[in-house]
Enzyme design. Structure first.
Site, PDB file in Angstrom:
ATOM      1  N   LYS A 140     114.781  73.096 -76.528  1.00  0.00           N
ATOM      2  CA  LYS A 140     113.983  74.023 -77.341  1.00  0.00           C
ATOM      3  C   LYS A 140     114.878  74.719 -78.362  1.00  0.00           C
ATOM      4  O   LYS A 140     114.515  74.885 -79.528  1.00  0.00           O
ATOM      5  CB  LYS A 140     113.274  75.041 -76.435  1.00  0.00           C
ATOM      6  CG  LYS A 140     112.128  74.404 -75.657  1.00  0.00           C
ATOM      7  CD  LYS A 140     111.579  75.263 -74.536  1.00  0.00           C
ATOM      8  CE  LYS A 140     110.545  74.464 -73.746  1.00  0.00           C
ATOM      9  NZ  LYS A 140     109.999  75.181 -72.598  1.00  0.00           N
TER      10      LYS A 140
ATOM     11  N   GLN B 176     110.854  80.498 -69.443  1.00  0.00           N
ATOM     12  CA  GLN B 176     110.838  79.145 -68.865  1.00  0.00           C
ATOM     13  C   GLN B 176     110.372  79.209 -67.415  1.00  0.00           C
ATOM     14  O   GLN B 176     110.937  79.952 -66.611  1.00  0.00           O
ATOM     15  CB  GLN B 176     112.251  78.538 -68.963  1.00  0.00           C
ATOM     16  CG  GLN B 176     112.340  77.102 -68.532  1.00  0.00           C
ATOM     17  CD  GLN B 176     111.548  76.150 -69.444  1.00  0.00           C
ATOM     18  OE1 GLN B 176     111.586  76.271 -70.669  1.00  0.00           O
ATOM     19  NE2 GLN B 176     110.823  75.224 -68.853  1.00  0.00           N
TER      20      GLN B 176
ATOM     21  N   ASP C 266     103.560  80.074 -75.650  1.00  0.00           N
ATOM     22  CA  ASP C 266     103.170  79.092 -74.646  1.00  0.00           C
ATOM     23  C   ASP C 266     101.649  79.090 -74.438  1.00  0.00           C
ATOM     24  O   ASP C 266     101.110  78.193 -73.796  1.00  0.00           O
ATOM     25  CB  ASP C 266     103.840  79.417 -73.293  1.00  0.00           C
ATOM     26  CG  ASP C 266     105.136  78.639 -73.087  1.00  0.00           C
ATOM     27  OD1 ASP C 266     105.278  77.553 -73.696  1.00  0.00           O
ATOM     28  OD2 ASP C 266     105.998  79.116 -72.316  1.00  0.00           O
TER      29      ASP C 266
END
Ligand code: NAD
Length: 281
Positions: A52, A96, A119
């Protein structure tokens, strides 16, 4: 022999476009920044976070990593998120997953400002996906839809079967296919006669987390097969949830693992970050 839906190539094109978009945003004084939080030392999470960061660098997006020890308390993590919510240089925040067991995942998701929730896991964004009026779409389902579109596959009126009902993949995936007028069946661990269902699919999405779970005999001749699974079966061997060898003989099109859905997920994260930068400006 099925056509390969090469997410790696499509995502590279998308990232090139996003790189240009970032440069244009910067001329307007908008400087996108992504905060990536990682708690603990899970090796798979570390690989995802590094990928990422690399994508951010490529697209010209500032990335800020917050690597916290696995003993970090929920209160400490919530405090960091609060700071990032209020930090103008941060456009998007992602934590994460999974987080260590002593931290409640949903509390963390709920704490992120929905306008910085790249997200798209916050209940506000989940609700918006249901109504079809959304800013952010979870990156993996968004990546699948983009790959389907780029490959010239029309979802309208198709029988779509999604195997897996997680909040991250299966459920939002089903909703996006529905918004494109697919007739969607969601299968899961309690589904009876799974093969009977998967064999009806014109578009079959596997998001199960079991290596080689969907085999060729479960697939309709000429189907489009999207394999979301990423399963490490040996230190250097990744396989999907679909048994590629038998599936590609039956399917019209199939995503490889690696190089299919995975890179699309990261491209969509970059897209969401630029969107967040616009929203928060
Ligand atoms: P999850 O464990 O949260 O969900 C798995 C789903 O599979 C569940 O809903 C469960 O009901 C269903 N399932 C389990 N056993 C089943 C069975 N026997 N029959 C039918 N359904 C069954 O997993 P997830 O987070 O949705 O991830 C799924 C897979 O996708 C994993 O391999 C994960 O690594 C991968 N993944 C890939 C990306 C990407 O970028 N490509 C992103 C997220 C997840």
């Amino acid at each position: 022999m099925a056509i390969l839906l090469k997410g790696k190539e499509v995502s590279a094109r998308i990232k090139d476009e996003l790189k240009e978009e970032t440069a244009k945003m910067k001329t307007r004084g908008i400087n996108p920044g992504l905060a990536v939080i990682i708690v603990g030392d899970d090796p798979a999470s570390r690989v995802y976070v590094n990928n990422k960061k690399k994508a951010c660098e490529y697209c010209g997006i500032n990335s800020y990593e917050y690597a916290l020890p696995k003993e970090t308390t929920e209160a400490e993590l919530l405090k960091l998120i609060d700071e990032l919510n209020n930090d103008p240089k941060i456009s998007g925040i992602l934590c994460q997953l999974p987080v260590p067991k002593h931290i409640k995942e949903q509390s963390i998701i709920n704490a992120i400002n929905p306008n910085k929730d790249v997200d798209a896991f916050h209940p506000v964004n989940v609700g918006k996906i249901m109504t079809g009026d959304y800013d952010f779409v979870p990156c993996t389902p968004a990546g699948v839809m983009e790959l389907i579109k780029e490959s010239g596959i029309d979802v309208n009126g198709k029988e779509c079967v999604v195997v897996g009902r997680s909040n991250i993949v299966g459920k939002p995936m089903s909703m996006l296919l529905l918004h494109k007028n697919g007739t969607v069946t969601i299968c899961h661990s309690h589904t009876k006669n799974l093969a009977e269902k998967t064999k009806k699919a014109d578009i079959l999405v596997a998001a199960v987390g079991i290596p080689n779970f969907i085999t060729g005999d479960m697939i309709k001749e000429g189907a489009v097969v999207i394999d979301v699974g990423i399963n490490r079966i040996a230190p250097k061997k990744l396989v999907g949830d679909v048994e590629f060898e038998s599936a590609e003989k039956v399917a019209a099109a199939i995503t490889p693992v690696p190089g299919g859905v995975g890179p699309m997920t990261i491209a969509m994260l970059m897209k969401n970050t630029l969107k967040a930068a616009e929203i928060n400006n």
